[in-house]
Design an enzyme around this catalytic site. Structure first.
Site, PDB file in Angstrom:
ATOM      1  N   TRP A 148       0.884  -1.187   0.000  1.00 55.53           N
ATOM      2  CA  TRP A 148       0.000   0.000   0.000  1.00 55.53           C
ATOM      3  C   TRP A 148       0.914   1.227   0.000  1.00 55.53           C
ATOM      4  CZ3 TRP A 148      -5.551   0.202   0.676  1.00 55.53           C
ATOM      5  CH2 TRP A 148      -6.060   1.504   0.648  1.00 55.53           C
ATOM      6  N   GLU A 220       7.650  -1.336   1.604  1.00 53.14           N
ATOM      7  CA  GLU A 220       7.496  -1.023   3.030  1.00 53.14           C
ATOM      8  C   GLU A 220       8.398  -1.988   3.802  1.00 53.14           C
ATOM      9  OE1 GLU A 220       2.991  -1.167   3.880  1.00 53.14           O
ATOM     10  OE2 GLU A 220       3.222  -1.648   1.774  1.00 53.14           O
ATOM     11  N   ASP A 253       9.525   2.996   1.824  1.00 51.84           N
ATOM     12  CA  ASP A 253       8.377   3.781   2.287  1.00 51.84           C
ATOM     13  C   ASP A 253       8.202   3.541   3.785  1.00 51.84           C
ATOM     14  OD1 ASP A 253       5.858   4.737   2.943  1.00 51.84           O
ATOM     15  OD2 ASP A 253       4.830   3.802   1.248  1.00 51.84           O
ATOM     16  N   GLN A 256       4.648   4.244   8.031  1.00 49.80           N
ATOM     17  CA  GLN A 256       4.160   3.786   9.334  1.00 49.80           C
ATOM     18  C   GLN A 256       5.291   3.433  10.294  1.00 49.80           C
ATOM     19  OE1 GLN A 256       1.048   0.886   9.162  1.00 49.80           O
ATOM     20  NE2 GLN A 256      -0.006   1.899   7.476  1.00 49.80           N
ATOM     21  N   LYS A 282       2.911   9.710   7.489  1.00 50.71           N
ATOM     22  CA  LYS A 282       2.072   9.604   8.688  1.00 50.71           C
ATOM     23  C   LYS A 282       2.728  10.042   9.998  1.00 50.71           C
ATOM     24  CE  LYS A 282      -0.421   5.585   6.853  1.00 50.71           C
ATOM     25  NZ  LYS A 282      -1.830   5.958   6.927  1.00 50.71           N
ATOM     26  N   ARG A 416      -4.455  -5.313  13.204  1.00 44.05           N
ATOM     27  CA  ARG A 416      -3.272  -4.448  13.237  1.00 44.05           C
ATOM     28  C   ARG A 416      -3.326  -3.649  14.531  1.00 44.05           C
ATOM     29  NH1 ARG A 416      -2.430  -0.501   8.233  1.00 44.05           N
ATOM     30  NH2 ARG A 416      -4.302   0.492   9.028  1.00 44.05           N
TER      31      ARG A 416
END
Ligand SMILES: Cc1ncc(COP(=O)(O)O)c(C=O)c1O
Length: 443
Positions: A148, A220, A253, A256, A282, A416
């Site tokens: 994502w 990620e 990336d 998070q 984020k 999560r």
């Protein structure tokens, strides 16, 4: 809000128009139905609804509020910046922007040396991919099948976990790599360990499809929407080597994972690799829209010489940059990375204890305060139990705990769990208690 009975089909349910006095009457449903609550205020790990319900927020908002809600350092930075300057002509800079770049570079390894500041994760990845295309002259981009990276056109073309069907062509040259998930080996080769055969297979397929115009691989370090999958040991270093061989850039990336959630300030540091481009989003804004694309002097100089253009209305905005500085300095000063490891260990211990008592808890994985609980129909087949996952998250919310479920097709049904890094031991214990009850109630 309409009550939906089970015999109502999805399209019938979707066609129901809420009554004129329903709060959601004039809102577009951008991710399915809205939950039946309105949040009035938030502090630390807690949300309070407008009818006075308290909810423990184990999603840190949308994974952004890593300092918790309403952190005084963020409030002070916002107050101060809003009294000076909020927004500028996109070509102008403020001291907070230049200082945020300097402060981030002091934390990142060489040769990473240059940043630009945008608003969202999708935008930061868009800028990263544009830099990579301009620098390499190629356009082919690899990303994990469970990825994502955002909803803007370039980022969504490299987002395979969801949202591909129904929106027309993706960017030409986008290709998927198997997600190296040892619990659910994408090529049915390994079980509970990854020997990187999936990387060999993925690279062989992309080499076969390539038209000779590689630009970037974007990954990620812990796949999030893909089911909380930390990259296996050795994977990222080997991927970097394969990218170098093909003269494509490695973009990591860290939307998070950056700024403490996994213990280190950046997750890639745990892999002994320095990417060509790192994107932050984020967690950098702590809840405000702030993202960064970071690269090396060499790539920046080359793309500047080629007239790199990526201007947006809010590039280099002063107010979010001031907040970003407050977030970075708070994470460092309060040792929130170390705290994430300590609180993560407590959370992990509790979840493993739940795993011993609840058969559907097939796997508990993650790093620090980014943890996934993989729910299965049985531990042998490891078939994802999507219905149970939805019921458990709904029940948690009823009981006062907000946890998220990632359950995209083929990627599992994974809770999560990612509380703010400021979470207390008592809040961790309460969250575990509520989850335990929800796991029982939904059996
Ligand atoms: C890893 C990752 N990258 C990028 C994005 C996109 O960020 P944004 O929604 O801010 O555009 C997300 C959002 O969930 C994400 O999880």
């Amino acid at each position: 809000m309409p009550v939906m009975t089970t015999h109502v089909t999805r399209s019938e349910a979707a066609a129901v128009t809420p009554g004129a006095d329903e709060p959601t009457r004039h809102l577009i449903r951008y991710a399915g139905d809205f939950p039946e609550l309105l949040v009035d205020n938030a502090e630390g790990s807690w949300l309070t609804t407008d009818d006075g319900r308290r909810i423990l927020d184990f999603t840190s908002g949308q994974m952004c509020a890593t300092l918790g809600h309403g952190h005084p350092a963020i409030a002070a930075a916002m107050r101060d910046a809003s009294g000076r300057v909020v927004h500028l002509f996109s070509g102008f800079l403020s001291r907070d922007v230049t200082e945020l770049a300097r402060e981030l570079m002091a934390l990142l390894p060489e040769p990473l040396a240059r940043a630009m500041f945008l608003s969202t994760g999708g935008e930061a990845n868009e800028a990263a991919l544009r830099l990579a295309k301009l620098h390499t002259g190629g356009h082919e981009v690899l990303a994990f099948a469970g990825s994502w990276h955002g909803m803007t056109a370039g980022a969504s073309s490299s987002t395979y976990s969801a949202g591909r069907r129904g929106y027309g062509p993706a960017m030409p040259g986008t290709m998927a790599l198997p997600t190296p998930n040892p619990y659910r080996c994408p090529i049915a080769h390994c079980r509970d360990r990854c020997d990187l055969t999936c990387l060999d297979a993925g690279m062989a397929l992309t080499d076969a499809q390539s038209t000779g115009a590689p630009a970037a691989t974007i990954v990620e370090p812990i796949l999030s929407a893909g089911g909380i999958v930390p990259l296996p040991d050795g994977y990222l270093a080997e991927l970097k080597r394969r990218c170098d061989e093909r003269e494509m850039l490695l973009v990591v990336d860290e939307a998070q994972t950056a700024l403490g959630r996994v213990g280190t300030l950046f997750a890639f540091e745990q892999h002994d690799v320095v990417p060509d481009v790192v994107t932050l989003s984020k967690t950098l804004g702590g809840g405000l829209p702030l993202s960064a694309t970071v690269t090396t002097d060499a790539i920046e100089a080359d793309t500047a010489a080629k007239d790199f253009l990526h201007i947006t209305s809010h590039v280099s905005d002063p107010l979010p940059a001031a907040v970003g500085r407050a977030v970075v300095s708070t994470v460092v000063a309060e040792g929130l990375g170390e705290r994430a490891i300590a609180m993560g260990a407590r959370l992990r211990e509790g979840l493993e204890e739940l795993q011993r008592r609840h058969e559907p808890v097939g796997d508990v994985r993650g790093i620090g305060l980014m943890v996934g609980v993989d729910l299965v129909t049985d531990r042998d087949s490891r078939e994802p139990d999507a219905a149970y996952g939805s019921a458990v998250t709904d029940r948690c919310l009823e009981l006062g705990l907000n946890v998220n479920i990632v359950r995209f097709k083929g990627l599992g049904s994974v809770l999560r769990i990612a509380p703010p890094l400021t979470v207390t031991p008592e809040e961790i214990d309460l969250g575990l208690e509520i989850l335990d009850r929800a796991l029982c109630d939904c059996r």
